[in-house]
Design an enzyme around this catalytic site. Structure first.
Site, PDB file in Angstrom:
ATOM      1  N   LYS A   1      81.517  24.882  95.856  1.00  0.00           N
ATOM      2  CA  LYS A   1      80.519  24.401  96.828  1.00  0.00           C
ATOM      3  C   LYS A   1      79.123  24.841  96.372  1.00  0.00           C
ATOM      4  O   LYS A   1      78.988  25.682  95.473  1.00  0.00           O
ATOM      5  CB  LYS A   1      80.838  24.978  98.208  1.00  0.00           C
ATOM      6  CG  LYS A   1      80.760  26.506  98.295  1.00  0.00           C
ATOM      7  CD  LYS A   1      81.414  27.027  99.563  1.00  0.00           C
ATOM      8  CE  LYS A   1      81.343  28.554  99.612  1.00  0.00           C
ATOM      9  NZ  LYS A   1      82.159  29.115 100.704  1.00  0.00           N
TER      10      LYS A   1
ATOM     11  N   TYR B   1      48.350  36.819  95.051  1.00  0.00           N
ATOM     12  CA  TYR B   1      47.979  36.656  96.474  1.00  0.00           C
ATOM     13  C   TYR B   1      48.010  37.981  97.230  1.00  0.00           C
ATOM     14  O   TYR B   1      48.917  38.799  97.033  1.00  0.00           O
ATOM     15  CB  TYR B   1      48.953  35.700  97.151  1.00  0.00           C
ATOM     16  CG  TYR B   1      48.777  34.250  96.775  1.00  0.00           C
ATOM     17  CD1 TYR B   1      47.579  33.589  97.014  1.00  0.00           C
ATOM     18  CD2 TYR B   1      49.821  33.549  96.195  1.00  0.00           C
ATOM     19  CE1 TYR B   1      47.430  32.244  96.677  1.00  0.00           C
ATOM     20  CE2 TYR B   1      49.680  32.209  95.858  1.00  0.00           C
ATOM     21  CZ  TYR B   1      48.480  31.564  96.101  1.00  0.00           C
ATOM     22  OH  TYR B   1      48.344  30.251  95.769  1.00  0.00           O
TER      23      TYR B   1
HETATM   24  C1  PLP Z   1      82.829  30.199 100.130  1.00  0.00           C
HETATM   25  C2  PLP Z   1      84.198  30.551 100.515  1.00  0.00           C
HETATM   26  C3  PLP Z   1      85.001  31.369  99.699  1.00  0.00           C
HETATM   27  C4  PLP Z   1      84.506  32.008  98.417  1.00  0.00           C
HETATM   28  O1  PLP Z   1      84.122  33.350  98.648  1.00  0.00           O
HETATM   29  P1  PLP Z   1      83.731  34.289  97.406  1.00  0.00           P
HETATM   30  O2  PLP Z   1      83.454  35.599  98.055  1.00  0.00           O
HETATM   31  O3  PLP Z   1      82.507  33.708  96.780  1.00  0.00           O
HETATM   32  O4  PLP Z   1      84.893  34.322  96.508  1.00  0.00           O
HETATM   33  C5  PLP Z   1      86.320  31.589 100.082  1.00  0.00           C
HETATM   34  N1  PLP Z   1      86.805  31.053 101.221  1.00  0.00           N
HETATM   35  C6  PLP Z   1      86.053  30.282 102.041  1.00  0.00           C
HETATM   36  C7  PLP Z   1      86.655  29.741 103.283  1.00  0.00           C
HETATM   37  C8  PLP Z   1      84.735  30.021 101.721  1.00  0.00           C
HETATM   38  O5  PLP Z   1      83.997  29.257 102.538  1.00  0.00           O
END
Ligand code: PLP
Length: 375
Positions: free
Chosen positions: A47, A262
């Site tokens: 994702k 800035y």
């Molecule tokens: C994003 C996500 C993960 C991945 O978690 P990591 O700590 O990056 O391994 C696992 N399970 C679900 C449901 C997620 O949304």
């Protein structure tokens, strides 16, 4: 001047880019595989554009090594559909996303019989039934899971592909996590007759390395895939896949007393040679590190970020790198020579987490892979 050890050809006109080491990602997958053993399937969490690493490129590189791709939404799913692994929607679908999810054959995550019914009204669908055992986000309350699942079983067109839960504290509270995982085992024993064919899954990255005996049938690996361990105890098993680089655009000698950027928050305590760098917060470099001791690597030397990070530029102290000239590469994240800036270092300075640093790398930053994309 180039970055030591880098074999990539990078256009000299490129201002800010990430180099993605696909071999490192495959190595990290092997580390995950050896932690959980041969049985469980791996769901690669890709994702958020594969945590900033570029979803299509990463997905293609590992499509033969994982059973599922985990994404947050339909648009992300469409980008990696058809490569082999089954696509899994980890977040709840919007009502308006459901027809596409069903039509495409994605595994959808549902938290209630009511939600399952809404999917089934569209067409046959495979679901991941989620149970909330402490995350407090999505999922059916654990106490109600048996009743809901019995009801789901009565809905025509539903296949219970899997049953899952999520760990809220796998990286910072091993006692809670151990209790939570034991609870999941109890729930599983109680619910097994209701969904005999379902695959169970709970572990995220920290869970995989901390509690591999609870892998059940599937593990969901995100951060570890990209080579970052949280907590850092397992970092030696992983190799960071991302190097984030920019270039020196301008070199200047500033007198003692000059103020930089800035708000004039930094005042040169002595004459300093500084460089303007072609990256800023619009590229995803966290503005919050301003004044907190962040550094970039230039010719393998740590160079402090001076004053505030601006939208398209930052200013660094290159007094220790007299040879630096415009066009030279600097490393915002990753290795140069013997030095390394890790995502967790940058995240710590920005008072955030590595996930946020990775996913913050913006669309303006080109993703470059260390091998040509196949197919
Ligand atoms: C994003 C996500 C993960 C991945 O978690 P990591 O700590 O990056 O391994 C696992 N399970 C679900 C449901 C997620 O949304």
């Amino acid at each position: 001047m180039n970055v030591e050890g880098s074999t990539l050809k990078i256009e000299s006109s490129l201002r800010c880019w990430v180099e993605v080491d696909l071999d490192a990602i495959r190595r990290n997958l092997r580390a995950i595989r050896s932690a959980i053993g041969g049985g469980p399937e791996i769901l690669a969490v890709i994702k958020a554009n594969a945590y900033g690493h570029g979803a299509p490129g990463v997905a293609r590189a590992i499509s033969r090594d994982v059973a599922y791709f985990g994404v947050a939404c339909i648009d992300e799913a469409a980008r990696v559909d058809g490569l082999g692994p089954r696509v899994f929607l980890l977040s709840p679908c919007l009502p308006a996303e459901r027809p596409r999810a069903v039509g495409s054959g994605y595994v959808v995550t549902v938290s209630s019989a009511e939600e399952a019914r809404a999917f089934a009204a569209i067409g046959p669908v495979a679901i991941n039934f989620k149970i909330d055992t402490g995350m407090g986000r999505v999922g059916c309350p654990a106490d109600a899971a048996g009743g809901e699942l019995a009801e789901v079983n009565r809905i025509r067109g539903i296949t219970i592909h899997s049953i899952s839960s999520h760990l809220p504290s796998s990286d910072d509270d091993p006692e809670f996590t151990a209790r939570q995982l034991a609870r999941v085992e109890e729930i599983r024993a109680a619910l097994a007759p209701l969904a005999p064919g379902a695959k169970w899954h709970v572990l995220n990255s920290a869970g995989i390395f901390g509690f591999p005996r609870h892998a059940h049938e599937i593990v969901r690996a995100g951060l570890a895939l990209y080579g970052s361990a949280c907590p850092p105890g397992f970092q030696h098993l992983l190799r960071p896949a991302m190097a984030w680089r920019a270039r020196i655009t301008l070199v200047r000698d500033m007198p003692a007393g000059a103020t930089i950027s800035y708000g004039r928050t930094f005042r040169a305590p002595r004459p300093m040679r500084v460089a303007c760098i072609s990256a800023g917060y619009a590229d995803g470099y966290p503005r919050q590190v301003s004044g907190r001791g962040a550094a970039v690597l230039c010719a393998g030397v740590r160079c402090s970020v001076l004053g505030r990070v601006t939208m398209d530029q930052l200013v660094v102290d290159i007094s220790e790198v007299p040879s630096a000239v415009p066009g030279d590469v600097v490393t915002l994240l990753g290795r140069d020579g013997g030095e390394e800036i890790s995502a967790s270092e940058l995240a710590g300075l920005a008072q955030t987490i590595s996930w946020h640093i990775f996913t913050g790398v913006s669309s303006r930053v080109r993703r470059i892979y260390n091998e040509p994309a196949e197919g």
